[in-house]
Design an enzyme around this catalytic site. Structure first.
Site, PDB file in Angstrom:
ATOM      1  N   PHE A  16       6.940  -8.871  -4.485  1.00  8.66           N
ATOM      2  CA  PHE A  16       6.384  -9.272  -5.779  1.00  8.66           C
ATOM      3  C   PHE A  16       5.938  -8.042  -6.555  1.00  8.66           C
ATOM      4  O   PHE A  16       5.247  -7.174  -6.031  1.00  8.66           O
ATOM      5  CB  PHE A  16       5.185 -10.197  -5.563  1.00  8.66           C
ATOM      6  CG  PHE A  16       4.491 -10.605  -6.843  1.00  8.66           C
ATOM      7  CD1 PHE A  16       5.090 -11.499  -7.710  1.00  8.66           C
ATOM      8  CD2 PHE A  16       3.258 -10.088  -7.168  1.00  8.66           C
ATOM      9  CE1 PHE A  16       4.457 -11.880  -8.885  1.00  8.66           C
ATOM     10  CE2 PHE A  16       2.612 -10.465  -8.332  1.00  8.66           C
ATOM     11  CZ  PHE A  16       3.218 -11.354  -9.196  1.00  8.66           C
ATOM     12  N   GLY A  17       6.347  -7.979  -7.804  1.00  9.16           N
ATOM     13  CA  GLY A  17       5.922  -6.900  -8.690  1.00  9.16           C
ATOM     14  C   GLY A  17       5.230  -7.454  -9.909  1.00  9.16           C
ATOM     15  O   GLY A  17       5.665  -8.463 -10.469  1.00  9.16           O
ATOM     16  N   TYR A  18       4.159  -6.806 -10.348  1.00  6.22           N
ATOM     17  CA  TYR A  18       3.382  -7.286 -11.493  1.00  6.22           C
ATOM     18  C   TYR A  18       3.193  -6.211 -12.555  1.00  6.22           C
ATOM     19  O   TYR A  18       2.519  -6.429 -13.552  1.00  6.22           O
ATOM     20  CB  TYR A  18       2.012  -7.805 -11.031  1.00  6.22           C
ATOM     21  CG  TYR A  18       1.213  -6.771 -10.257  1.00  6.22           C
ATOM     22  CD1 TYR A  18       0.327  -5.930 -10.917  1.00  6.22           C
ATOM     23  CD2 TYR A  18       1.350  -6.639  -8.884  1.00  6.22           C
ATOM     24  CE1 TYR A  18      -0.402  -4.979 -10.218  1.00  6.22           C
ATOM     25  CE2 TYR A  18       0.639  -5.697  -8.183  1.00  6.22           C
ATOM     26  CZ  TYR A  18      -0.246  -4.868  -8.845  1.00  6.22           C
ATOM     27  OH  TYR A  18      -0.951  -3.927  -8.154  1.00  6.22           O
ATOM     28  N   GLY A  19       3.777  -5.063 -12.361  1.00  4.96           N
ATOM     29  CA  GLY A  19       3.708  -3.965 -13.318  1.00  4.96           C
ATOM     30  C   GLY A  19       5.109  -3.569 -13.716  1.00  4.96           C
ATOM     31  O   GLY A  19       5.917  -4.404 -14.107  1.00  4.96           O
ATOM     32  N   SER A  20       5.429  -2.305 -13.579  1.00  4.29           N
ATOM     33  CA  SER A  20       6.748  -1.837 -13.999  1.00  4.29           C
ATOM     34  C   SER A  20       7.883  -2.455 -13.193  1.00  4.29           C
ATOM     35  O   SER A  20       9.023  -2.482 -13.654  1.00  4.29           O
ATOM     36  CB  SER A  20       6.830  -0.307 -13.929  1.00  4.29           C
ATOM     37  OG  SER A  20       6.585   0.141 -12.608  1.00  4.29           O
ATOM     38  N   GLU A  83       4.659   3.431  -4.266  1.00  5.68           N
ATOM     39  CA  GLU A  83       3.393   2.729  -4.438  1.00  5.68           C
ATOM     40  C   GLU A  83       2.300   3.182  -3.467  1.00  5.68           C
ATOM     41  O   GLU A  83       1.165   3.350  -3.869  1.00  5.68           O
ATOM     42  CB  GLU A  83       3.603   1.212  -4.284  1.00  5.68           C
ATOM     43  CG  GLU A  83       4.697   0.644  -5.167  1.00  5.68           C
ATOM     44  CD  GLU A  83       4.369   0.657  -6.656  1.00  5.68           C
ATOM     45  OE1 GLU A  83       3.206   0.857  -7.029  1.00  5.68           O
ATOM     46  OE2 GLU A  83       5.306   0.467  -7.456  1.00  5.68           O
TER      47      GLU A  83
END
Length: 195
Positions: A16-20, A83
């Protein structure tokens, strides 16, 4: 279940990604779904030149990517470097809910009658990170974003692309923090341009 348990299974893994990562995952994946994780809020409180979340009772919208078993190692090596090593994030296992399965209300709350949820790995910024800045007024955060550039590009691009993603893919969700910082940053750019 811990992140290592999912990784050791070597089957397909959801990330899951919530930024770039919502617009630039930079790894191979089988498919993606827009949705959210509960218990977290996206915040611009991470003070590095590269990237920018915190744990709270709310939900954070983004994209989950299904990474095929044969590509899991390559994907996680890339994300660990990006990350964890480079950005100071911790890897966690969370429950992800796809947008197609969820009715979202204007106040960013959800109805939790879904049966189609999945586990996903996510990198989360923590307060014990040496580059964690903590809360600040939106105007201060906006000024930092407008004036900073990291190795991956302008922080302003990150902000604008994330706001664009939210408006396009999650139009019913009101991310006050994000949109307030975006408005302050755009006003600052406009003032600077007019001077």
């Amino acid at each position: 279940m811990k992140p290592q348990d999912v990784i050791q299974g070597k089957g397909n893994v959801w990330v899951f990604g919530y930024g770039s990562l919502v617009w630039k995952p930079d790894f191979k994946y089988k498919r993606s779904k827009v949705g959210f994780i509960e218990g977290y809020k996206r915040r611009f409180w991470h003070g590095d030149d590269f990237y920018r979340g915190d744990k709270e009772k709310a939900c954070t919208w983004g994209v989950a990517y299904e990474v095929a078993g044969s590509q899991v190692d390559e994907c996680l090596q890339y994300l660990d470097m990006r990350e964890a090593v480079g950005g100071g994030y911790a890897l966690e296992l969370v429950e992800f809910t796809a947008r197609e399965e969820e009715k979202v209300q204007k106040d960013n709350t959800t109805n939790n009658n879904n049966i189609n949820k999945l586990l996903a790995l996510v990198y989360i910024a923590t307060e014990d990170n040496p580059i964690y800045l903590g809360p600040a007024p939106d105007g201060e955060i906006a000024a930092q974003i407008v004036h900073c550039r990291g190795a991956t590009g302008l922080n302003m691009e990150y902000l604008l692309r994330l706001a664009e993603f939210m408006r396009h893919c999650c139009p019913d969700v009101d991310d006050d923090h994000l949109f307030s910082i975006e408005a302050a940053a755009l006003a600052l750019v406009l003032r600077t341009t007019l001077e």
